[in-house]
Design an enzyme around this catalytic site. Sequence first.
Site, PDB file in Angstrom:
ATOM      1  N   LYS A 164       0.843  -1.205   0.000  1.00  0.00           N
ATOM      2  CA  LYS A 164       0.000   0.000   0.000  1.00  0.00           C
ATOM      3  C   LYS A 164       0.876   1.252   0.000  1.00  0.00           C
ATOM      4  O   LYS A 164       0.599   2.211  -0.724  1.00  0.00           O
ATOM      5  CB  LYS A 164      -0.945  -0.017   1.209  1.00  0.00           C
ATOM      6  CG  LYS A 164      -2.024  -1.106   1.097  1.00  0.00           C
ATOM      7  CD  LYS A 164      -2.823  -1.340   2.367  1.00  0.00           C
ATOM      8  CE  LYS A 164      -3.748  -2.555   2.184  1.00  0.00           C
ATOM      9  NZ  LYS A 164      -4.505  -2.930   3.374  1.00  0.00           N
ATOM     10  N   GLN A 224      -5.172  -1.656   9.536  1.00  0.00           N
ATOM     11  CA  GLN A 224      -4.969  -2.977   8.949  1.00  0.00           C
ATOM     12  C   GLN A 224      -5.564  -4.055   9.864  1.00  0.00           C
ATOM     13  O   GLN A 224      -5.327  -4.072  11.068  1.00  0.00           O
ATOM     14  CB  GLN A 224      -3.460  -3.213   8.729  1.00  0.00           C
ATOM     15  CG  GLN A 224      -3.118  -4.480   7.974  1.00  0.00           C
ATOM     16  CD  GLN A 224      -3.573  -4.493   6.519  1.00  0.00           C
ATOM     17  OE1 GLN A 224      -3.762  -3.444   5.895  1.00  0.00           O
ATOM     18  NE2 GLN A 224      -3.768  -5.668   5.972  1.00  0.00           N
ATOM     19  N   ASP A 270     -11.334   2.155   3.431  1.00  0.00           N
ATOM     20  CA  ASP A 270     -11.639   0.724   3.296  1.00  0.00           C
ATOM     21  C   ASP A 270     -13.114   0.498   2.965  1.00  0.00           C
ATOM     22  O   ASP A 270     -13.494  -0.584   2.532  1.00  0.00           O
ATOM     23  CB  ASP A 270     -11.363   0.001   4.624  1.00  0.00           C
ATOM     24  CG  ASP A 270     -10.011  -0.698   4.646  1.00  0.00           C
ATOM     25  OD1 ASP A 270      -9.586  -1.177   3.590  1.00  0.00           O
ATOM     26  OD2 ASP A 270      -9.405  -0.762   5.730  1.00  0.00           O
TER      27      ASP A 270
HETATM   28  N1  GUN Z   1      -6.608  -7.112   5.980  1.00  0.00           N
HETATM   29  C1  GUN Z   1      -6.777  -7.882   4.880  1.00  0.00           C
HETATM   30  N2  GUN Z   1      -7.430  -7.198   3.917  1.00  0.00           N
HETATM   31  C2  GUN Z   1      -7.670  -5.966   4.412  1.00  0.00           C
HETATM   32  C3  GUN Z   1      -8.305  -4.810   3.884  1.00  0.00           C
HETATM   33  O1  GUN Z   1      -8.792  -4.759   2.764  1.00  0.00           O
HETATM   34  N3  GUN Z   1      -8.332  -3.729   4.707  1.00  0.00           N
HETATM   35  C4  GUN Z   1      -7.831  -3.757   5.960  1.00  0.00           C
HETATM   36  N4  GUN Z   1      -7.933  -2.657   6.693  1.00  0.00           N
HETATM   37  N5  GUN Z   1      -7.247  -4.813   6.481  1.00  0.00           N
HETATM   38  C5  GUN Z   1      -7.163  -5.919   5.704  1.00  0.00           C
END
Ligand code: GUN
Length: 283
Positions: A54, A98, A121
């Site tokens: 990211k 996350q 998200d």
């Molecule tokens: N952990 C695995 N996939 C995601 C996601 O799309 N967003 C977040 N915040 N955590 C994750």
Amino acid sequence: MSQTKILDGRKVAKELEAEIGQVVENLTKQGITPGLTVILVGDNPASEIYVSYKEKACKRVGINSNLIKLPAEINEEELLGEVERLNQDDSVDGILVQLPLPEHIDEEKVINTIRADKDVDGFHPINIGKLMINGSGLHSCTPRGIMEILHRYEIEVEGKNAVIIGRSNIVGKPMAQMLLQENATVTICHSRTKDLKEHTLKADILVAAVGRAEFVTADMVKKGAVIIDVGINRTENGLLGDVEFKGVKEKAAAITPVPGGVGPMTIATLLKNTLKACQERRG
Ligand code: GUN
């Protein structure tokens, strides 16, 4: 010889990133640089890898990225305080916590504390509600990225039978809503579905988000279907999707590979959401 179209998520993500990069550049010239802050709690190795992807993606398009690493022992109150601080920081357009979080922290409470207009998200109930009502708000990145693939490959959705295997809040449920928004007839299948194959064989568009390697086999697929594989399964035989690619490809009109299909689109959509959050709040 198979005429199956391979839906190249890497290529689409690159196009999308180029477009985002242009807009970010223009905004930056006006003194506004979009910013994403990621909170990572603990030292889950998979999460560390996702977060690094990211951050790199933000760099590629000129979005400011900031990583806040917090120890696994942090208590819920402290974490909520950190989120509140970011809610009030005008330079932060997107907040991403996350997941998964350590057991002693209530994930739902944390998600609900993020300002909805910074929830890149798309997990906040306000954003889920907006998606349900009229398709507005910030949307979950993986299903939104899948819609982008369908659009860019000009795959018609209206009137099609779309079948989703999986009912998670992150993928299955918002995916159903997005396909419905574009006038598909939608079925959600899950672990308690009776005679799964009866449903999947009717699918013009089949989305596999099961989390089991090669779960969808050729006998479950209608000839000419569009197959979207959300799976990322690390196995002894390497990285595998939820679809048995080789066999299913022979029957499908179009299919996303793993890797290089849905995955890159999830990240590109996070960038798009961050830009959207920035434009709507201070653009
Ligand atoms: N952990 C695995 N996939 C995601 C996601 O799309 N967003 C977040 N915040 N955590 C994750």
